[in-house]
Design a protein around this motif. Structure first.
Motif, PDB file in Angstrom:
ATOM      1  N   SER A 215      -6.007  -7.441  -4.875  1.00 12.34           N
ATOM      2  CA  SER A 215      -5.468  -8.668  -4.303  1.00 12.34           C
ATOM      3  C   SER A 215      -4.342  -9.215  -5.169  1.00 12.34           C
ATOM      4  N   THR A 312     -10.141 -16.271  -0.565  1.00  9.50           N
ATOM      5  CA  THR A 312      -9.405 -15.040  -0.298  1.00  9.50           C
ATOM      6  C   THR A 312      -8.673 -15.235   1.020  1.00  9.50           C
ATOM      7  N   GLU A 314      -6.200 -13.404   3.737  1.00  9.28           N
ATOM      8  CA  GLU A 314      -5.610 -12.153   4.196  1.00  9.28           C
ATOM      9  C   GLU A 314      -4.409 -12.464   5.074  1.00  9.28           C
ATOM     10  N   HIS A 322      -2.130  -5.518   6.172  1.00  3.70           N
ATOM     11  CA  HIS A 322      -3.093  -6.523   5.723  1.00  3.70           C
ATOM     12  C   HIS A 322      -2.933  -6.681   4.216  1.00  3.70           C
ATOM     13  N   PRO A 324      -4.195  -8.949   0.982  1.00  4.42           N
ATOM     14  CA  PRO A 324      -5.099 -10.000   0.513  1.00  4.42           C
ATOM     15  C   PRO A 324      -4.536 -10.741  -0.694  1.00  4.42           C
TER      16      PRO A 324
END
Length: 330
Positions: A215, A312, A314, A322, A324
């Protein structure tokens, strides 16, 4: 007669955005994320170019043609308005500025003026100005204006900018949809607000964050093209209002479709889905100029129990990617 201006539907949290204002008209005979500025080449249709602007962006006051030359479009401005002139006052700490939109019928027959939507973005991050709320005399979106051959329609558009935006760069996206066409043509004009920019107002986009697996921390850029700011939390009660800035950098020489990113907000280690924010009704989504950045503040609701915990988010792009981001709520 006023030219018909259109806006996209928004949720109540964003009702201040994309309203069009006070109409006065008549008919008559470089920063890291936004890319390096470079000399422009003359456009094929002969429109003016500027050595200070990237290809595809013209100075304010220039004229573009659309619909295969059937119409020309010119955006001029910005002029600061004194208090009491506009239909509605500016928010506290903001100032009102007017731009002028002129469309000219280049054909030898009477024609219906194209619908035109203006979006103004200021500063290095391309934050969006707020068009003035329409007054009681605002025409319906279905009202169309007929223009005589070689005639013009001029409309005054009023935007609210925060006080610190004075002297900063403003990029205007004009999305023009001629009669009979479903998709708009995007044109870009650029200038600066009157005044002098202050050091505190000069936002510099952060360096690119990680682009591999894992992430991206909130506040950093993913691959130099997408950023979610840290999340602020306001209010009290069992649910709270959270806000963040979504920034998209167009690093190419062609216009981008727009922000076009859906955000899915998950809280805690268990990834409880707290909110989904769609561009269709969550925030305006005007096209982004070449080598420029667009930033939009979005709001959503979260349970009070999630405040201070892990979040979190997305980001789902129009290409299906996608990405994150992780951080803390407040």
């Amino acid at each position: 007669m006023p030219i018909a201006l259109v806006h996209r539907p928004l949720s109540a949290a964003f009702a201040a955005a994309l309203a069009v204002c006070g109409l006065v008209s008549g008919c008559s005979a470089s920063d890291h994320a936004s890319g390096d500025e470079r000399p422009s080449r003359p456009a094929a249709d002969g429109r003016p170019s500027s050595p200070q602007l990237p290809d595809g962006i013209s100075p304010m006051g220039s004229t573009h043609t659309v619909a295969a030359g059937a119409w020309s479009v010119k955006v001029e401005g910005f002029e600061r308005l004194p208090a009491g002139v506009a239909a509605s006052p500016a928010p506290a700490g903001w100032n009102l500025y007017a731009a002028r939109l002129t469309v000219t019928n280049q054909r030898s027959q009477i024609a219906t003026a194209p619908r035109t939507e203006l979006t103004a973005r200021y500063g290095a991050l391309g934050r969006q100005a707020k068009p003035e709320e329409p007054g009681a005399a605002q025409p319906g979106d279905d009202e169309r204006v007929r223009v005589r051959p070689n005639g013009s329609v001029t409309t005054r558009i009023t935007f609210a900018f925060p006080g610190e935006a004075g002297g900063q760069r403003v990029t205007v996206t004009a999305e023009t949809t001629p009669e009979g066409l479903a998709q708009p043509e995007a044109l870009f004009f650029e200038g600066a607000l009157p005044g002098r920019a202050t050091a505190s107002a000069s936002e510099t986009p952060l360096a690119a964050g990680p682009s591999g697996s894992g992430s991206t921390p909130l506040g950093q850029w993913h691959a130099g093209s997408l950023r979610l700011s840290t999340v602020s939390v306001n209010g009290s009660g069992s649910t709270r209002t959270a806000e963040l800035d979504l920034s998209v950098a167009n690093r190419g020489a062609d216009p981008m479709t727009g922000l076009g990113t859906t955000l899915r907000v998950f809280t805690g280690q268990e990834l409880h889905l707290a909110a989904t924010i769609h561009p269709v009704y969550g925030y305006p989504d005007a096209a982004i100029a070449p080598h420029r950045t667009a930033t939009q503040t979005v709001a959503f609701r979260i349970p009070q129990s999630a405040v201070g915990g892990l979040v979190t988010i997305e980001a789902v792009g129009t290409d299906g990617a996608h990405v994150p981001f992780e951080g803390r709520l407040g």
